[in-house]
Write an enzyme that holds these catalytic residues in place. Structure first.
Site: not given
Ligand code: SRM
Ligand code: SF4
Length: 569
Positions: A80, A149, A212, A214, A433, A439, A478, A482
């Protein structure tokens, strides 16, 4: 203070121990990369590599087959970028495209946070890939991990000068809060370690943040960054065409765990106003308070939103002011009118043109007649402006002189980049997502399911003469959220293969969370439920009433308060 984190790490979660023992994020990454017997990294290094902008993954479609064949999973790496505000030049675009084609799965993925993702890079090519990305003058430092980030910045191209000011502020903030360790440069770019150098992290300390973090900058009236989903946010206040300062927001975040009510999505609070000169000090106050007050024992409860709810917003605000060295001024009035993108050509205030293209689920790939990767390569070869990724997974071909529009339009048509012309509002604004197959946390499909799901809902919209209804649909594999599903007027949150929680009733400004309507249901149930509600909407909506607002007004979902301007305690 950094010392505080180190003390806490003794009783902290396993991740805290990995960070503390990592020698500022080096771990044994060099040794892991050199091990040619496996496509995987050592366990601790799988955590540490996130801070370098990469995740170890495996192809989940192949997991069972490979297990039966007694093969290790089909490991690969997602990478990323850190691209504050999502801006890339055409030269950078061509380099990223070449990297995607040479090292990854021939696709570029636009994320919901204005970054590019590469999928499918194998371990022995990881170093070459990261070095090639760096050579494009884009890095991946702190794109993932327990740090500040990639910083979001409004992509709205209409207000060019305001956009430029806000983008510069977002970029400066991103750089200020970068980790200072040289680990990235040593591991991926072969920088020599300076013997005897006394490395330290002045802001983060050796255990970085509890989780993390943001940050986003919004420019009203467009809330394209979904500011209230961020730990830290700045809402630009514009007077006389200039940015006079920002309203400060804290404590947004979406991750949750099914069945665990101690975890929940939360919208940020607006806690005051800062001048442009106060932005970094205010951010440092917020980030260091979270560093020292955040929960380092239970990672599920370690985001800033829980720190604020556990300690109280008033106490948190007072501590931020103490650290920043000034009192926050009262928040100013602001108004958001929507949180999606606007598609097609618009003319900016400086007579340059900007074309927002719809990229379904952010996936830039050649597929059938829609040859998005090739088409954008062709555009990059003739484009003299820049590219902007939007936080809604779309792409703006920005800063085009009027005379160059025709050539770009021709390429858009030739390569099938013109979905924005034909798609329904539902399809244009839907987010999904990544989910399966890369993922590791996905419980159900999202990106791969989106086109089909949209078609099924479109059919129901057509049946009720609602084809033009601009309804925001979001799907996540899930509950981590995201695709920011908790801000969808209709949203699916994955529970198990083919089963989702149906969430309903957010607004279209990113200011009201939706609510659980039905739990763990199949597609048939989803479509039937949505269909019945659309039928009522078609008959009973008031003029210009949005679907989410209708669901609240008619009591289908209970009303939840919108963002107040004053501090919530
Ligand atoms: Fe996310 C984890 C993809 C935006 C909340 N996110 C992941 C992971 C890295 C899975 C992992 O930990 O193994 C995913 C990788 C999937 C893949 O195969 O690419 C993933 N997140 C994404 C992306 C690519 C979604 C998309 O389809 O665009 C976004 C990448 C953003 C970036 O460029 O940095 C992405 N993730 C978000 C957002 C939206 C936002 O930030 O505006 C959220 C919700 C906001 C937030 O952070 O609260 C988000 N991602 C999470 C979480 C839950 C965090 C938490 O507080 O519990 C996880 C899991 C974790 O961190 O344990 C996670
Ligand atoms: Fe993976 Fe869940 Fe984030 Fe979708 S919402 S990319 S399934 S961690």
């Amino acid at each position: 203070m950094p010392g505080t984190c180190i003390e806490m790490s003794a009783s902290g979660s396993p991740v805290e121990k990995i960070k503390a023992g990592s020698r500022f994020l080096r771990g044994t990454l060099v040794e892991s990369l050199a091990d040619s017997f496996t496509g995987s990294l050592r366990e601790d290094d799988q955590t540490l590599i996130k801070y370098h902008g990469s995740y170890q993954q495996d192809d989940r479609d192949l997991r069972e087959e490979r297990r039966q064949q007694k093969l290790e999973p089909d490991y690969s790496f997602m990478i990323r970028t850190r691209t504050p505000g999502g801006i890339a030049t055409p030269e950078q675009w061509l380099k990223l495209d070449a990297i995607a084609t040479r090292y990854a799965n021939a696709s570029l993925r636009v994320t919901t946070r204005q970054a590019f993702q590469f999928h499918g890079v194998i371990k022995r090519e990881l170093k070459a890939t990261l070095a090639a990305i760096n050579a494009s003058l884009i890095d991946t430092i702190a794109a993932c991990g327990d740090v500040n980030r990639n910083v979001l910045s409004a992509a709205n191209p209409l207000l060019s000068s305001v956009h430029a000011t806000v983008h510069a502020q977002a970029k400066a903030l991103s750089e200020y809060f970068l980790p200072r360790t040289r680990a990235y440069y040593e591991i991926w770019l072969d920088e020599e370690r300076v013997a005897g150098s006394d490395e330290h992290e002045p802001i983060y300390g050796e255990t970085y943040l509890p989780r993390k973090f943001k940050t986003a900058f919004a420019v009203p009236p467009v809330n394209d960054v979904d500011i209230f989903a961020n730990d830290l946010g700045f809402i630009a206040i514009i007077e006389g065409g200039a940015v006079v300062g920002y309203n400060l927001t804290v404590g947004g975040g979406f991750g949750a765990t099914h069945g665990d009510p101690t975890t929940y999505p939360r919208l940020a609070d607006v806690i005051g106003f800062v001048t442009p000169e106060q932005v970094i000090a205010a951010a440092e106050g917020v980030i260091t308070t979270q560093r020292d007050w955040g929960n380092r024992v239970e990672r599920k409860r370690s985001r800033l939103k829980y720190t604020i709810d556990d300690r109280g917003l008033a106490a948190f605000k007072a501590e931020v002011e103490r650290r920043a060295g000034f009192t926050l001024a009262p928040a100013r009035e602001f108004l958001f009118d929507h949180n999606g993108d606007r598609f097609g050509w618009v003319e900016g205030e400086d007579s340059r043109w900007h074309l927002t293209l719809r990229i379904e689920a952010g996936r830039i790939i050649d597929r059938g007649e829609r040859r998005l990767l090739s088409g954008l390569r062709a555009i990059a070869q003739i484009h003299g402006g820049d590219f902007r990724l939007t936080p809604n997974q779309n792409l703006i071909v920005a800063n085009v002189p009027a005379a160059a529009r025709g050539a770009i339009d021709a390429l858009v048509a030739e390569y099938g980049l013109d979905l924005y012309r034909s798609a329904s509002p539902l399809r244009l604004n839907a987010l999904a997502c990544v989910a399966l197959p890369t993922c590791s946390l996905a419980m159900a499909e999202a990106e791969r399911y989106l086109p089909d799901l949209v078609s099924k809902i479109e059919a129901r919209l057509a049946a009720h003469a609602l084809t033009d209804a601009d309804i925001h649909l979001r799907i996540s594999g899930c509950p981590n959220g995201c695709s920011r599903p908790y801000l969808g007027e209709i949203a699916l949150v994955g529970k198990a293969p083919g089963r989702y929680n149906l969430m309903l009733g957010a607004d279209h400004r990113g200011q009201r969370l939706n609510q659980l309507h039905k739990e763990n249901i199949s597609e048939k149930d989803i479509i039937e439920t949505v269909d019945a509600l659309l039928a009522r909407y078609a008959k009973q909506r008031s003029t210009d009433e949005r679907f989410g607002d209708f669901l609240v007004r008619t009591g289908v979902v209970a009303a939840k308060p919108r963002i107040p301007l004053e501090v919530r305690t």
